[in-house]
Design a protein around this motif. Structure first.
Motif, PDB file in Angstrom:
ATOM      1  N   ARG A 212       0.816  -1.219   0.000  1.00 10.36           N
ATOM      2  CA  ARG A 212       0.000   0.000   0.000  1.00 10.36           C
ATOM      3  C   ARG A 212       0.853   1.274   0.000  1.00 10.36           C
ATOM      4  O   ARG A 212       0.558   2.230  -0.701  1.00 10.36           O
ATOM      5  CB  ARG A 212      -0.915  -0.023   1.216  1.00 10.36           C
ATOM      6  N   PHE A 213       1.896   1.297   0.820  1.00  6.01           N
ATOM      7  CA  PHE A 213       2.636   2.534   1.039  1.00  6.01           C
ATOM      8  C   PHE A 213       3.951   2.649   0.266  1.00  6.01           C
ATOM      9  O   PHE A 213       4.400   3.757  -0.006  1.00  6.01           O
ATOM     10  CB  PHE A 213       2.897   2.741   2.532  1.00  6.01           C
TER      11      PHE A 213
ATOM     12  N   PRO B 218       4.769   2.234  -2.897  1.00  5.84           N
ATOM     13  CA  PRO B 218       4.740   3.006  -4.147  1.00  5.84           C
ATOM     14  C   PRO B 218       4.676   4.525  -3.934  1.00  5.84           C
ATOM     15  O   PRO B 218       5.069   5.291  -4.799  1.00  5.84           O
ATOM     16  CB  PRO B 218       3.468   2.513  -4.843  1.00  5.84           C
ATOM     17  N   ARG B 219       4.184   4.962  -2.784  1.00  2.00           N
ATOM     18  CA  ARG B 219       4.057   6.392  -2.501  1.00  2.00           C
ATOM     19  C   ARG B 219       5.365   7.007  -1.999  1.00  2.00           C
ATOM     20  O   ARG B 219       5.498   8.221  -1.964  1.00  2.00           O
ATOM     21  CB  ARG B 219       2.999   6.621  -1.427  1.00  2.00           C
ATOM     22  N   ILE B 220       6.282   6.168  -1.560  1.00  2.00           N
ATOM     23  CA  ILE B 220       7.520   6.638  -0.960  1.00  2.00           C
ATOM     24  C   ILE B 220       8.659   6.386  -1.936  1.00  2.00           C
ATOM     25  O   ILE B 220       8.879   5.265  -2.366  1.00  2.00           O
ATOM     26  CB  ILE B 220       7.798   5.892   0.367  1.00  2.00           C
ATOM     27  N   GLN B 221       9.371   7.422  -2.293  1.00  2.00           N
ATOM     28  CA  GLN B 221      10.519   7.249  -3.181  1.00  2.00           C
ATOM     29  C   GLN B 221      11.738   7.008  -2.292  1.00  2.00           C
ATOM     30  O   GLN B 221      12.299   7.944  -1.729  1.00  2.00           O
ATOM     31  CB  GLN B 221      10.703   8.469  -4.053  1.00  2.00           C
TER      32      GLN B 221
END
Length: 70
Positions: A46-47, A49-52
């Protein structure tokens, strides 16, 4: 069995900047007592992909070795 300030997630952000040559370090603790690696996978999917990030460290406890019947 330790105080919160002695936990892995509390000590890690203190020690990583010393080892990371000044790069930005962020530690996020998604732990919920009693949950499993299956839950960890859901959180990661869930998370992440949102964090580079250049690096993710996922840790799980001894209870993840137990068979869970659902």
């Amino acid at each position: 069995g330790v105080n919160q300030d002695e936990s892995f997630s509390a000590l890690l952000p203190q020690r990583l900047p010393v080892m990371s040559d000044g790069r930005k370090v962020e530690v996020v603790n998604f732990a919920i007592p009693g949950d499993s690696s299956a839950y960890g996978r859901l959180v990661f999917d869930r998370f992440a992909p949102r964090i580079q990030a250049d690096l993710f460290i996922l840790g799980f406890g001894a209870n993840d070795a137990k068979m869970v019947l659902t």
